[in-house]
Design an enzyme around this catalytic site. Structure first.
Site, mmCIF file in Angstrom:
data_model
loop_
_atom_site.group_PDB
_atom_site.id
_atom_site.type_symbol
_atom_site.label_atom_id
_atom_site.label_comp_id
_atom_site.label_asym_id
_atom_site.label_seq_id
_atom_site.Cartn_x
_atom_site.Cartn_y
_atom_site.Cartn_z
ATOM 1 N N HIS A 163 0.895 -1.434 0.087
ATOM 2 C CA HIS A 163 -0.022 0.060 0.078
ATOM 3 C C HIS A 163 0.853 1.180 0.063
ATOM 4 O O HIS A 163 1.961 1.094 0.170
ATOM 5 C CB HIS A 163 -0.751 -0.046 1.160
ATOM 6 C CG HIS A 163 -0.356 0.093 2.485
ATOM 7 N ND1 HIS A 163 0.362 1.368 3.157
ATOM 8 C CD2 HIS A 163 -0.246 -0.887 3.476
ATOM 9 C CE1 HIS A 163 0.663 0.903 4.071
ATOM 10 N NE2 HIS A 163 0.427 -0.261 4.546
ATOM 11 N N CYS A 179 3.157 -4.942 6.641
ATOM 12 C CA CYS A 179 2.829 -4.659 5.411
ATOM 13 C C CYS A 179 3.884 -3.966 4.607
ATOM 14 O O CYS A 179 4.835 -3.409 4.945
ATOM 15 C CB CYS A 179 1.481 -3.725 5.335
ATOM 16 S SG CYS A 179 0.138 -4.606 5.921
#
Length: 219
Positions: A163, A179
């Site tokens: 992301h 992440c």
């Protein structure tokens, strides 16, 4: 799109890091250079003049037994590779998980979101009552940035994503809760290049892999 607890934790960490729940402000004004527009959303563009060239998106020579179109992440060296034809890849600089939060393995990109909404969970809001109920996608305070690509393994959400970020200086560091963070411009680019079902492999370190592991030589 519902978010997993791990993604909420990641979002909260970025939220705090940006000075939004009492943490130090990590994203300085000099990290940005003007604005850009994406899908009707105006956002602060990254000041790449201040970014080390090695973290900028570029095409490199890349030797791998993985099929064309596979995404490979080298967490130790903070690079994400999208394998292309003719022994090349697009290389992106990334931020990865802190010690104790790293994840390695194979997955597929089974969902994607443009300008994802961020909703802190009740347990986070209980610890930090000043948190909002949610932050809409496209807000400069949304820690998930411009895109989210969701990693699933055997049809199950791993809780990990590729992301964007509101803290460009975190690229090239161990900063997240697992992440993979990208410059917003790079998250937009990767989103466009990776259809649903794209294979992904997150490696602890390319040099530690078997003999058929990818080898990289920058053009």
């Amino acid at each position: 799109m519902e978010w997993t607890r791990r993604e909420f934790v990641l979002g909260g960490a970025a939220f705090a890091g940006a000075g939004l729940i009492g943490g130090p402000a990590l994203a300085a004004a000099s990290d940005f250079a003007g604005t850009a527009v994406d899908n009707g959303v105006s956002y602060r563009s990254t000041n790449f003049a201040r970014i080390d060239k090695k973290w900028r998106r570029q095409v490199v020579k890349y030797f791998s037994s993985e099929p064309v179109g596979t995404v490979v992440v080298d967490t130790r060296n903070h690079f994400l590779y999208l394998i292309m034809e003719n022994k090349t890849a697009i290389r992106y600089g990334v931020g990865v998980g802190k010690d104790g939060f790293k994840w390695y393995g194979r997955a597929t990109i089974d969902a994607k979101t443009l300008w994802p909404k961020w909703t802190p969970p009740a347990e986070m809001r209980k610890r930090n009552p000043d948190l909002p109920d949610s932050i809409e996608g496209g807000s400069p305070k949304n820690p998930l940035g411009a895109r989210a690509l969701y990693l699933h393994a055997d049809g199950v959400d791993t809780g990990y994503r590729f992301h964007g970020t509101i803290v460009p200086s975190s690229i090239g560091t161990d900063a997240s809760s697992g992440c993979i963070r990208m410059f917003n411009e790079d998250a937009i680019d990767l989103y466009q290049r990776c259809p649903i079902g794209t294979a992904a492999q997150v490696l602890p370190h390319i040099a530690d892999q078997a003999g058929d592991a990818p080898q990289v030589a920058v053009e």
